[in-house]
Design an enzyme around this catalytic site. Structure first.
Site, mmCIF file in Angstrom:
data_model
loop_
_atom_site.group_PDB
_atom_site.id
_atom_site.type_symbol
_atom_site.label_atom_id
_atom_site.label_comp_id
_atom_site.label_asym_id
_atom_site.label_seq_id
_atom_site.Cartn_x
_atom_site.Cartn_y
_atom_site.Cartn_z
ATOM 1 N N ASP A 1 1.879 8.549 -6.632
ATOM 2 C CA ASP A 1 0.871 8.359 -7.672
ATOM 3 C C ASP A 1 0.407 9.744 -8.135
ATOM 4 O O ASP A 1 1.226 10.584 -8.473
ATOM 5 C CB ASP A 1 -0.256 7.464 -7.153
ATOM 6 C CG ASP A 1 -1.307 7.145 -8.200
ATOM 7 O OD1 ASP A 1 -1.055 6.252 -9.036
ATOM 8 O OD2 ASP A 1 -2.372 7.788 -8.194
ATOM 9 N N HIS B 1 3.533 -0.781 -7.341
ATOM 10 C CA HIS B 1 3.190 0.640 -7.422
ATOM 11 C C HIS B 1 3.042 1.318 -6.072
ATOM 12 O O HIS B 1 3.314 2.506 -5.935
ATOM 13 C CB HIS B 1 1.885 0.781 -8.206
ATOM 14 C CG HIS B 1 1.436 2.186 -8.403
ATOM 15 N ND1 HIS B 1 2.117 3.081 -9.206
ATOM 16 C CD2 HIS B 1 0.376 2.876 -7.903
ATOM 17 C CE1 HIS B 1 1.488 4.247 -9.196
ATOM 18 N NE2 HIS B 1 0.438 4.154 -8.415
#
Length: 317
Positions: A101, A295
């Site tokens: 991320d 994610h």
């Protein structure tokens, strides 16, 4: 096998908390938003067992690390300086750096700016995007269309904090669920005019990878620290663009690895960046998209990520 140990190390901007396990070549692990060193809880023992010294930091503004007061203290060059100082404080001359991320661009820029220290780079979920000709906030303003893209929503100090901090645990649960492969919400990162980011988060669901105890850890950290330090990273993207002008369009030449989730919206938003990886990362060993994964790749699919990471790390030597 050794246990995870914790320490605070001095860096130019204060102190950085490091959780480490194992011995051998150093692998520095950099988390994203809204997470902490704890997001690498499955990788620390796996890398240690594979013969590496795994060290997961709390990025400045998070967890037990320092939380500078000024927004501009969270610019990319400061995060890179923190990582370089951690390597030196751990008594090492070089490291492989891996980020997820927000940790992915932090890791990428660490490799770009300090190739003398970072000999290889692994990127999870967010592909490397070289600095381009346009100011980042202008691009994010266009991405939302009639609604507001979440990065734009985060720009004004205090605005997102007012949404999140009255119910940190609930907000985090919704955030994690909205981008998980098994509980994903549609358009979760667009804000309706006058609305809140959490309005599209799924209600009353928890992704399979996230236990109540895991959520307690994350919520406890952010309830103690608040969200401002974490959000300030987003508020420096234009400063980063200015700071990195000398590296406009630059490729990262060290050995590299990319791992993403097939269902991660980031893969769609940054599809061109994924396609460009053979050019922007000429040392790329592989780009892997995990089927059905969202994610939070290293938490959703720890065994697969550990296998890919350890195999790549072993190939470097």
């Amino acid at each position: 096998m050794s246990e995870i140990t914790h320490r605070l190390v001095e860096v130019p901007g204060g102190r950085i908390h490091v959780a480490e396990q194992g011995s051998g070549p150093l692998v520095l692990l950099v988390h994203g938003f809204p997470e902490s060193w704890y997001s690498w809880r499955y990788q620390l023992p796996a890398l240690a067992a594979a013969g590496f010294r795994a060290a997961a930091v709390d990025v400045r503004g998070y967890g037990r690390s320092s939380k500078p007061a000024q927004v501009e203290d969270y610019r990319m060059v400061s995060c890179v300086a923190d990582n370089a100082a951690v390597v030196r404080a751990l008594g090492e001359r070089s490291a492989v750096i891996v980020g997820h991320d927000w940790g992915s661009p932090i890791a990428a820029n660490s490799a770009l700016l300090r190739p003398d220290l970072f000999r290889a780079v692994g990127l999870l979920s967010v592909p490397y995007t070289p600095r381009g000709p346009h100011r980042p906030t202008d691009g994010f303003a266009r991405m939302g269309g009639e609604e507001e893209f979440y990065v734009s929503y985060f720009q004004t100090p205090g605005r997102a904090e007012a949404e999140i901090e009255p119910d940190v645990r609930g907000w985090l649960a919704g955030c994690y669920a909205s981008l998980s492969g098994d509980t994903m919400a549609e358009s979760a990162w667009l804000v309706r005019p006058g609305g809140r980011l959490r309005d599209r988060f799924p209600e009353g669901v928890r992704p399979a990878w996230l236990t109540e105890a895991d959520l307690d850890v994350y919520a406890g950290e952010f309830e103690r620290t608040g969200l401002t330090g974490a959000l300030n990273r987003y508020r420096n993207m234009d400063r980063d663009w200015e700071d990195l002008a000398a590296w406009d369009g630059a490729a990262i030449t060290q050995p590299a690895l990319f791992v993403g989730g097939e269902l991660d919206p980031t893969t769609s938003w940054m599809g061109r960046a994924v396609e460009a990886l053979p050019r922007t990362l000429p040392g790329l060993a592989g780009a892997h998209l995990l089927d059905g994964c969202g994610h939070w790749v290293q938490q959703e699919r720890p065994d697969e990520v550990n296998r890919l990471l350890t195999g790549w790390l072993r190939s470097l030597s």
